[in-house]
Design an enzyme around this catalytic site. Sequence first.
Site, PDB file in Angstrom:
ATOM      1  N   GLY A  40      -6.136  -2.402  -5.412  1.00 55.01           N
ATOM      2  CA  GLY A  40      -5.073  -3.499  -5.410  1.00 55.01           C
ATOM      3  C   GLY A  40      -4.861  -4.128  -6.640  1.00 55.01           C
ATOM      4  O   GLY A  40      -3.914  -4.467  -7.137  1.00 55.01           O
ATOM      5  N   ASP A 237      -5.071   3.540 -11.522  1.00 56.12           N
ATOM      6  CA  ASP A 237      -4.525   2.189 -10.982  1.00 56.12           C
ATOM      7  C   ASP A 237      -3.475   1.922 -12.118  1.00 56.12           C
ATOM      8  O   ASP A 237      -2.618   1.167 -11.968  1.00 56.12           O
ATOM      9  CB  ASP A 237      -5.938   1.196 -10.748  1.00 56.12           C
ATOM     10  CG  ASP A 237      -6.497   1.585  -9.653  1.00 56.12           C
ATOM     11  OD1 ASP A 237      -6.112   2.618  -8.771  1.00 56.12           O
ATOM     12  OD2 ASP A 237      -7.829   1.322  -9.449  1.00 56.12           O
TER      13      ASP A 237
END
Length: 289
Positions: A40, A237
């Site tokens: 995240g 990511d």
Amino acid sequence: MAIWNLGSINADFTYRVPHLPTAGETLASTAMSRGLGGKGANMSVAAARAAAHVYHIGAIGSDGVWAKDRLLEYGVDTRFIAQVEHSTAHAIIAVDEGGENQIILHPGANHHVPKDLILSALSQANAGDIFVTQNETSGQIEAMRTARSMGLRTVYAAAPFDVSAVAAVKDLTDILILNEVEAEQLSSAMGMPATDLGIAQVVMTKGSKGATVYENGNHFDIAAIPVEAVDTTGAGDTFAGFYIAGLDRGMPAQQALDLASLAAAIMVTRVGTADVIPDLKDIEDSRLR
């Protein structure tokens, strides 16, 4: 527009090793570092460095204030990061001489994101914003449902991969991002290709073979940019964060894919995770070479 990311925040402990350890093997590292990570946090930093306005929704322990401060330094809005009575998540990462990695995760505070915090954050979002999440925090299903009901475009990055987690959110997902291995596992478990799940857009990353976007019955590919990889940690990511940021800035999927591919190529030439994610200047400099 804005990106709302319900995502993990980790302390990454990275160890350089001659090779990835096998079962029962004791292996001395040649170097060690601590940095900001978590899928995240990585995506939030990548999207912010791609010039998007990013709100991170998540949780840390009292030992993770430094991580929140660093996200803020990198341009991420941190007002919706809670401090909870659990230790900050961490990852133990081994990286070999070829840049391949092996990761052990401790979820910690990531699994204790307050529900009211998620709802409070999304109450400030606007239709047309993008909501993104991964499989490293609590609250994904309710958050996806809320975001969808508010007219946000929803993105699910299916990692760490779990079939049941994807199945739980697939009907709430506008864009699914997963790698080639995850796509095969999902297809096997669901009895159909990932592209037949009724999701508007599926983005499949394929490492050194590039990436493919499936949309409206069509698909287009982009080849990987050849570079000498030293650390692949966080490359996926970085790709996802830049791709989402490109869409948020109004780019067509092909242009956003080009941007994401460049960012990922730069990322694998660097050692580390969130702290070394490239920015738009790095992208522009790479185009001029």
